[in-house]
Write an enzyme that holds these catalytic residues in place. Structure first.
Site, mmCIF file in Angstrom:
data_model
loop_
_atom_site.group_PDB
_atom_site.id
_atom_site.type_symbol
_atom_site.label_atom_id
_atom_site.label_comp_id
_atom_site.label_asym_id
_atom_site.label_seq_id
_atom_site.Cartn_x
_atom_site.Cartn_y
_atom_site.Cartn_z
ATOM 1 N N ALA A 82 -82.431 -21.926 -34.025
ATOM 2 C CA ALA A 82 -82.300 -20.911 -34.669
ATOM 3 C C ALA A 82 -81.964 -19.374 -34.576
ATOM 4 C CB ALA A 82 -84.350 -20.828 -33.882
ATOM 5 N N THR A 140 -79.577 -19.549 -36.346
ATOM 6 C CA THR A 140 -78.992 -19.584 -37.946
ATOM 7 C C THR A 140 -79.636 -19.956 -38.972
ATOM 8 O OG1 THR A 140 -76.612 -19.280 -39.024
ATOM 9 C CG2 THR A 140 -77.105 -21.028 -37.223
ATOM 10 N N GLY A 141 -79.296 -19.648 -40.159
ATOM 11 C CA GLY A 141 -79.317 -20.680 -41.442
ATOM 12 C C GLY A 141 -80.849 -20.977 -41.297
ATOM 13 N N ILE A 142 -81.566 -22.368 -41.569
ATOM 14 C CA ILE A 142 -82.817 -22.721 -41.604
ATOM 15 C C ILE A 142 -84.495 -22.842 -40.293
ATOM 16 C CG2 ILE A 142 -84.667 -24.541 -42.007
ATOM 17 C CD1 ILE A 142 -81.550 -25.861 -43.687
ATOM 18 N N GLY A 143 -83.096 -22.902 -39.351
ATOM 19 C CA GLY A 143 -83.734 -22.600 -37.928
ATOM 20 C C GLY A 143 -84.677 -21.187 -37.745
ATOM 21 N N TYR A 202 -73.032 -38.572 -38.628
ATOM 22 C CA TYR A 202 -74.930 -37.405 -39.364
ATOM 23 C C TYR A 202 -75.378 -38.106 -39.965
ATOM 24 C CZ TYR A 202 -76.395 -33.622 -42.285
ATOM 25 O OH TYR A 202 -77.410 -32.753 -42.800
#
Length: 282
Positions: free
Chosen positions: A48, A50-53, A166
């Site tokens: 959390a 960065t980004g979506i988190g 991935y």
């Protein structure tokens, strides 16, 4: 003929630029519409900082939840926590160090990544049951389409490819979600997996080629805020309990591959994960 092709090549960037807003609207039409407030609720958001988190943590804090930012870079996490506290007025935003991979080498990435989320959820299960109704949301990806579970090479000890690892891990996320949902039937804990879409985030920071592609197609890539909508929908929307174990994209249930629906593989992966982590199998 060659002249026509050259003209089309020259016009293509312009056509893409003109069509970009409409295409982006189609690609990012999923929006969390829930108005649920979360005072007294606790949310643990991995990655959390960065980004979506980060966007997910911010929205949950805005709704009054106590939010734990779980990340490897505690210093960066503290900066994000203060930012969220300032933006939302919610001072109950905390940082905890968590390395889901828990490995030292790239070769161990696959095994570590598959096991990290599994162990975290396992250790929190009793608290989740005590706090029911509660939810677990696992971020997967459309990349699961290329994923396979090779039990003879689960940790990449015989063959390793970062890209395929991935994809395999995202398939494992969905299988884990389905098996966990099966095991938690009637417990008050619901489990979902989500495809956030193609999102502008730090996922490409280690690949020059991917960064270039992201820049070229930036008009069609979701912002982190847009990418967080499906995770928020699964965490907040009312009446989703009957869909526990489902996979979501753009805030609605979506299709997954046959591999992702194979419950025999899901159960075996669960057992192998327990064995790798020294957790008693039930």
């Amino acid at each position: 003929m060659i002249g026509v092709l050259l003209l089309l090549l020259l016009l293509l960037p312009l056509l893409l630029f003109i069509a970009a807003p409409q295409i982006r609207k189609m690609l990012s039409n999923g929006v969390c519409t829930s108005t649920a407030q979360l005072p007294g609720k606790v949310a643990v958001v991995t990655g959390a900082n960065t980004g979506i988190g980060k966007e997910t943590a911010k929205e949950l804090a805005q709704r009054g939840a106590r939010v734990y930012i779980a990340c490897r870079d505690v210093q960066k996490g503290e900066l994000v926590a203060r930012e969220i506290q300032t933006m939302t007025g919610n001072q109950q935003v905390f940082v905890r160090k968590l390395d889901l991979a828990d490995t030292k080498s790239i070769r161990a990435f696959a095994g570590g990544f598959l096991a990290g989320h599994f162990l975290l959820t396992h250790l929190l299960l009793e608290k989740l049951k005590e706090s029911a109704p509660s939810r677990v949301v696992n971020v997967s990806s459309l990349a699961h389409l290329l994923g396979r579970i090779h039990f003879h090479n689960l940790q990449g000890e015989k063959f390793y490819s970062a890209g395929l690892a991935y994809c395999h891990s995202k398939l494992a996320n969905i299988l884990f979600t389905k098996e966990l949902a099966r095991r938690l039937e009637g417990s008050g804990v619901s489990v979902y997996s989500v495809h956030p879409g193609t999102v502008h985030s730090e996922l490409t920071r280690h690949s020059f080629l991917m960064r270039c592609l992201w820049r070229i197609f930036s008009f069609f890539i979701k912002t982190p805020q847009e990418g967080a909508q499906t995770s928020l929908h699964c965490a907040l929307a009312e009446g989703l309990e009957i869909l526990s174990g489902s996979h979501f994209s753009d805030c609605r249930v979506t299709w997954v591959t046959a591999q992702a629906r194979n419950m025999t593989v899901a159960r075996r992966l669960w057992d192998v994960s327990c064995d790798l982590l020294g957790i008693p199998m039930d």
